[in-house]
Design an enzyme around this catalytic site. Sequence first.
Site, PDB file in Angstrom:
ATOM      1  N   ASP A   1       0.917  -1.222  -0.054  1.00 64.43           N
ATOM      2  CA  ASP A   1       0.091   0.092   0.060  1.00 64.43           C
ATOM      3  C   ASP A   1       0.786   1.112   0.092  1.00 64.43           C
ATOM      4  O   ASP A   1       0.815   2.183   0.888  1.00 64.43           O
ATOM      5  CB  ASP A   1      -1.022   0.063   0.960  1.00 64.43           C
ATOM      6  CG  ASP A   1      -1.606  -1.300   1.451  1.00 64.43           C
ATOM      7  OD1 ASP A   1      -1.954  -1.929   0.457  1.00 64.43           O
ATOM      8  OD2 ASP A   1      -1.890  -1.727   2.509  1.00 64.43           O
TER       9      ASP A   1
ATOM     10  N   GLU B   1     -11.198  -0.727  -3.191  1.00 60.70           N
ATOM     11  CA  GLU B   1     -10.583  -0.207  -2.307  1.00 60.70           C
ATOM     12  C   GLU B   1      -9.355   0.339  -2.856  1.00 60.70           C
ATOM     13  O   GLU B   1      -9.247   0.612  -4.121  1.00 60.70           O
ATOM     14  CB  GLU B   1     -10.111  -1.456  -1.165  1.00 60.70           C
ATOM     15  CG  GLU B   1      -9.102  -2.306  -1.836  1.00 60.70           C
ATOM     16  CD  GLU B   1      -8.551  -3.240  -0.832  1.00 60.70           C
ATOM     17  OE1 GLU B   1      -9.145  -3.479   0.199  1.00 60.70           O
ATOM     18  OE2 GLU B   1      -7.689  -3.997  -1.273  1.00 60.70           O
TER      19      GLU B   1
END
Length: 338
Positions: free
Chosen positions: A14, A193
């Site tokens: 991420d 997401e």
Amino acid sequence: MTVYNNPIVLQRADPWVLKVDGEYWFTASDPEYDKIAIRHASAINDLQKAPETVVWRKHESGPCSKYIWAPELHRIGGAWYIYFAGAETDFEASGMPTHRMFVLENTDADPTTDNWVEKGRIVTPMDSFSLDATTEVIDGVQYLVWAQKDYDIPGNSNLYIAPMENPWTLAADPVMLTKPEYDWECIDFLVNEGPAFLFHGDRIFITYSASGTGVPYAVGLLSAERGSDLLDPKSWAKSPVPVFRTCAENGQYGPGHNSFTKSEDDSEDLMIYHARNYTEIKGDPLFDPNRHARVGVVRWNDDGTPDFGVPEPDDVWSPVTTDVLPPDGGPSAGTFVR
């Protein structure tokens, strides 16, 4: 033209890179999911060896005591903000985490100081699993985009947008931008997401990631015209196909959860993302530490849409499998190949 290393940082999923005054500030999910750290360098290729400063650690109990995920560093109104998600308990019997979104603030010039203040949770009308908040100020309005579970919609998370009253408070009810609906968004898990804004000319783009965190993980794309009502779902067009996905030929699997930054001379848009370089994963892919941070150059089509190409092969480190990096930040398995 800069030649970029891949990976740029080992064992950091991420990844978020923010360029401020020529300096690249990097944060990401730590493999232990227990802290938030920042490193910085004047060149992307130097981020791996840059010292890492832990600026916040999880609570001992209660909210933000488990699974600290996907921090993002932003500079808004002269202050630094970190948006992240944290859970209170282990996964529910349903399999859903208990994550909510939170904000930290630091008014120092240097975000690696220890003066981070907890501004609290971002409260949304639905009290449900929520994470991956990102933000942009567009034409004087600060917007928040994030992923959240709606119990009336099948799947784990959809993407929502809302204006903000301040960097930790919504100013209006959110609007849903996208939910998992295409086959490629619904492999293993129904997930939208990891949103990230990208701008080009009069176009506003939001990339997002879909499906499970293993090989099926892929990137989708939303687009809108600047000046349109960004809170109207009809202003956004959604690509029916993924725009960035696994490339077995290059040994890159499950790319996604990206951010964007500029090249050192500001002439190119860069996509910072994570991917693995192998497919044999023991247990839940979410807890495999080797989603390394990587970089790719964004090209632009004649119609103004981005071309992300394919994930580039590793050219600096050989596969690391499950070893933990030594304190000096060098590779613990394999050898340098350049």
